[in-house]
Design an enzyme around this catalytic site. Structure first.
Site, short mmCIF file in Angstrom:
data_model
loop_
_atom_site.label_atom_id
_atom_site.label_comp_id
_atom_site.label_asym_id
_atom_site.label_seq_id
_atom_site.Cartn_x
_atom_site.Cartn_y
_atom_site.Cartn_z
N GLN A 1 1.90 -6.00 -3.21
CA GLN A 1 2.40 -6.11 -1.83
C GLN A 1 3.71 -5.33 -1.67
OE1 GLN A 1 1.27 -9.49 -3.27
NE2 GLN A 1 -0.65 -8.55 -2.73
N GLY B 1 -4.61 -4.28 -3.80
CA GLY B 1 -5.58 -3.25 -4.13
C GLY B 1 -4.80 -2.00 -4.49
N ASP C 1 0.81 -1.23 0.00
CA ASP C 1 0.00 0.00 0.00
C ASP C 1 0.84 1.27 0.00
OD1 ASP C 1 -2.28 -1.61 0.12
OD2 ASP C 1 -2.24 -1.65 2.31
N LYS D 1 1.89 2.14 -5.04
CA LYS D 1 2.43 1.56 -6.29
C LYS D 1 1.51 1.84 -7.47
CE LYS D 1 2.38 -2.46 -4.29
NZ LYS D 1 2.03 -2.05 -2.93
P1 GDP Z 1 -0.77 0.38 -3.52
O1 GDP Z 1 -1.40 -0.90 -3.07
O2 GDP Z 1 0.69 0.43 -3.25
O3 GDP Z 1 -1.09 0.73 -4.94
O4 GDP Z 1 -1.43 1.52 -2.60
P2 GDP Z 1 -2.98 1.69 -2.23
O5 GDP Z 1 -3.71 2.18 -3.42
O6 GDP Z 1 -3.50 0.46 -1.57
O7 GDP Z 1 -2.89 2.77 -1.08
C1 GDP Z 1 -2.35 4.03 -1.31
C2 GDP Z 1 -3.45 5.08 -1.00
O8 GDP Z 1 -2.85 6.35 -0.90
C3 GDP Z 1 -4.47 5.20 -2.10
O9 GDP Z 1 -5.71 5.55 -1.54
C4 GDP Z 1 -3.93 6.34 -2.97
O10 GDP Z 1 -4.95 7.01 -3.68
C5 GDP Z 1 -3.35 7.23 -1.91
N1 GDP Z 1 -2.18 8.01 -2.32
C6 GDP Z 1 -1.17 7.67 -3.16
N2 GDP Z 1 -0.22 8.64 -3.17
C7 GDP Z 1 -0.63 9.59 -2.30
C8 GDP Z 1 -0.06 10.80 -1.84
O11 GDP Z 1 1.04 11.20 -2.20
N3 GDP Z 1 -0.77 11.51 -0.89
C9 GDP Z 1 -1.98 11.10 -0.42
N4 GDP Z 1 -2.60 11.83 0.48
N5 GDP Z 1 -2.55 9.95 -0.85
C10 GDP Z 1 -1.88 9.20 -1.77
P1 IMO Z 2 -1.00 -4.15 -2.19
O1 IMO Z 2 -0.56 -4.72 -3.53
C1 IMO Z 2 -0.95 -4.52 2.16
C2 IMO Z 2 -0.96 -8.61 3.77
C3 IMO Z 2 -2.18 -9.06 4.55
C4 IMO Z 2 -1.51 -10.02 5.53
C5 IMO Z 2 -0.45 -10.68 4.67
C6 IMO Z 2 -0.86 -12.03 4.10
O2 IMO Z 2 -2.26 -3.40 -2.26
O3 IMO Z 2 0.14 -3.40 -1.58
P2 IMO Z 2 -2.47 -12.72 2.10
O4 IMO Z 2 -3.93 -12.48 1.89
O5 IMO Z 2 -1.60 -12.14 1.03
O6 IMO Z 2 -2.14 -14.16 2.39
O7 IMO Z 2 -2.14 -11.92 3.47
O8 IMO Z 2 -0.18 -9.78 3.62
N1 IMO Z 2 -1.25 -8.09 2.40
C7 IMO Z 2 -1.20 -6.80 2.07
N2 IMO Z 2 -0.97 -5.70 2.83
N3 IMO Z 2 -1.12 -4.40 0.81
C8 IMO Z 2 -1.31 -5.50 0.05
O9 IMO Z 2 -1.31 -5.44 -1.30
C9 IMO Z 2 -1.40 -6.76 0.67
N4 IMO Z 2 -1.62 -8.02 0.24
C10 IMO Z 2 -1.50 -8.82 1.30
O10 IMO Z 2 -2.81 -7.98 5.21
O11 IMO Z 2 -0.85 -9.31 6.52
MG MG Z 3 -2.94 -1.55 -1.81
#
Ligand code: GDP
Ligand code: IMO
Ligand code: MG
Length: 447
Positions: free
Chosen positions: A223, A40, A13, A16
């Protein structure tokens, strides 16, 4: 350009999705190489939010080819929902390809994931419950169903009759759950097969062909490094290899064809699920990071645990992935803070420790050694160049770059595409390489 891997440098998260979408502007092909619908990835364009679980974050560009590689695991039901949603929004999926050797998540995988978590009690991992671990376990046990099996109705029937029989024993005897109806599952999955058939090919050939044609390829990790099965905080990890090395295995491309690795890291740290987290904040500051950063899981809606930036894991991620540069995201989330702490090293039993320990038990005993930096207490979300940033924010970034010894190529200050500072071209700018001088903080930030 170059063939570039984008990886998460923390526990997932990191943003990416945003960074991959941004870099996809200059890519011809974007490839996911591991993970499944546990991921996600969020992209915000013109105030519209897209959440992708399996489809690569290049899909918003109409001419970019998107590939789901062999190292991923595919839940066909969720993939089809994702395809339907994109098409409803008039986003074409005609350029999507799916590896025929990617493994398929089945209903018994999801059931076993949830049931085994419940059985573990306080030993649970805190998985996303999406059947990811059990799908990869079957791959290793060599009883997995691959996309090409799904495409063969006669073979699939034979294979599933045996496998569901076997899994039903586990569901009934080990977990006291009702058995699955074999014929119902077969019919359901044959339906999915027909919908997905046009997308399923030998993607390793397509990727190699793109390399030969000098197309620009972006590999999108899911991840993060600390969730890596081999290099993360085992057992509190996912079941695949999010690290840069996973991109070769998960696509069938040789390592000599990779040019560059870009890490993505938040300006602080978050983690979802169980497992040690030395810089975790329980109190008011943790709440503030959670609120300002909207730190709720994209896939499960769970509240993310929040803490200060940890340079020990930053350095570790730089080493394990061979990061050439880093994108620092969510700097804006720190805007209101009076002071900001950064973990520069750990202390275990009174001894300083600069390196990430392999044992989760030992990691759980690490206490952070902090350096406190002044906050800037003005909004950075409209900054578009380094000069626009308050001095304290710039100093903070320089300090992070110096600690992890990786230049910062991108600073992100908000969820949308334009809320970004490109410090140096992350794709064509200077590579860190092995012989990069350690440099002063300034050279690390702005080349
Ligand atoms: P990913 O899994 O690495 O693609 O990250 P996620 O989408 O799960 O979580 C990142 C969250 O932070 C999302 O809701 C993005 O829209 C938000 N986001 C990304 N870059 C920034 C930033 O620079 N500032 C803020 N406030 N939100 C951001
Ligand atoms: P993105 O791509 C954050 C975490 C779960 C748990 C562990 C194992 O959005 O960064 P799993 O269901 O993979 O067997 O769970 O990994 N986890 C993540 N945490 N971002 C993710 O994906 C994750 N995918 C799995 O919360 O701790
Ligand atoms: Mg994510």
């Amino acid at each position: 350009m170059a063939n570039v891997i984008v990886i998460g440098a923390q526990w997932g998260d990191e943003g990416k999705g945003k960074i991959t979408d941004l870099l996809s502007r200059s890519a011809n092909v974007v490839v996911r190489y591991q993970g499944g619908v546990n991921a996600g990835h969020t992209i915000v364009v013109n105030n519209q939010t897209f959440i992708l679980h399996l489809i690569p974050s290049g899909i918003l560009y109409p001419d970019t080819e998107c590939i789901i590689g062999c190292g991923t695991v595919i839940d066909p039901q969720i993939l089809i929902e994702e395809l339907d949603q994109l098409e409803k929004l008039n986003i074409s999926t005609r350029n999507l390809l799916i590896s025929e050797t990617a493994h398929v998540t089945m209903p018994y995988h999801r059931l076993i994931d949830s049931a085994s978590e419940e059985r573990r009690g306080n030993q649970k991992i805190g998985t996303t419950g999406r059947g990811i671990g059990p799908t990869y376990a079957d791959k290793s046990e060599r009883i997995g169903i691959r996309m090409l099996d799904l495409m063969d109705p006669i073979g699939l029937r034979e294979q599933l009759e045996w496998t569901i029989n076997y899994k039903n024993v586990i569901l009934e005897k080990l977990y006291n759950l009702p058995p699955l109806n074999t014929q119902e599952v077969i019919e359901q999955y044959l339906g999915y097969a027909e919908r997905l058939r046009p997308y399923v090919v030998d993607t390793s050939l397509k990727i190699y062909d793109a390399v030969l044609r000098r197309r620009n390829i972006l590999f999108e990790g899911a991840q993060g490094t600390l969730l890596d099965l081999d290099h993360g905080t085992y057992p509190y990890v996912t079941s695949s290899n999010p690290v840069a090395g996973g991109a070769c295995v998960g696509t069938g491309l040789g390592p000599t064809m990779i040019d560059r690795v870009i890490g993505v890291s938040k300006a602080y740290t978050t983690r979802v699920g169980e497992g040690p987290f030395p810089t975790e904040l329980d109190g008011k500051v943790g709440e503030l990071l959670c609120d300002r950063g909207a730190e709720f899981g994209t896939t499960t809606g769970r509240k993310r645990r929040c803490g200060w930036f940890d340079a020990v894991i930053g350095r570790y991620a730089a080493r394990i992935n061979g990061m050439d540069c880093v994108a620092i995201t969510k700097l804006d989330v720190l805007d209101e803070l009076e002071e900001i702490k950064v973990c520069v090293a750990y202390e275990i039993d009174g001894e300083r420790c600069d390196n990430f320990p392999s044992s989760a038990r030992q990691f759980a005993r690490c206490r952070p050694i902090y350096k406190t930096m002044p906050g800037w207490q003005v909004s950075t979300s409209d900054c578009r160049t380094l000069e626009d940033l308050p001095v304290a924010a710039l100093d903070y970034l320089k300090f992070l770059a110096e600690l992890i010894q990786v230049p910062i190529a991108i600073v992100s200050l908000g969820a949308s595409r334009d809320q970004t500072i490109i410090v140096e071209d992350p794709i064509h700018g200077p590579k860190r390489g092995l012989l990069h001088p350690s440099g002063t903080p300034t050279t690390l930030l702005s080349a």
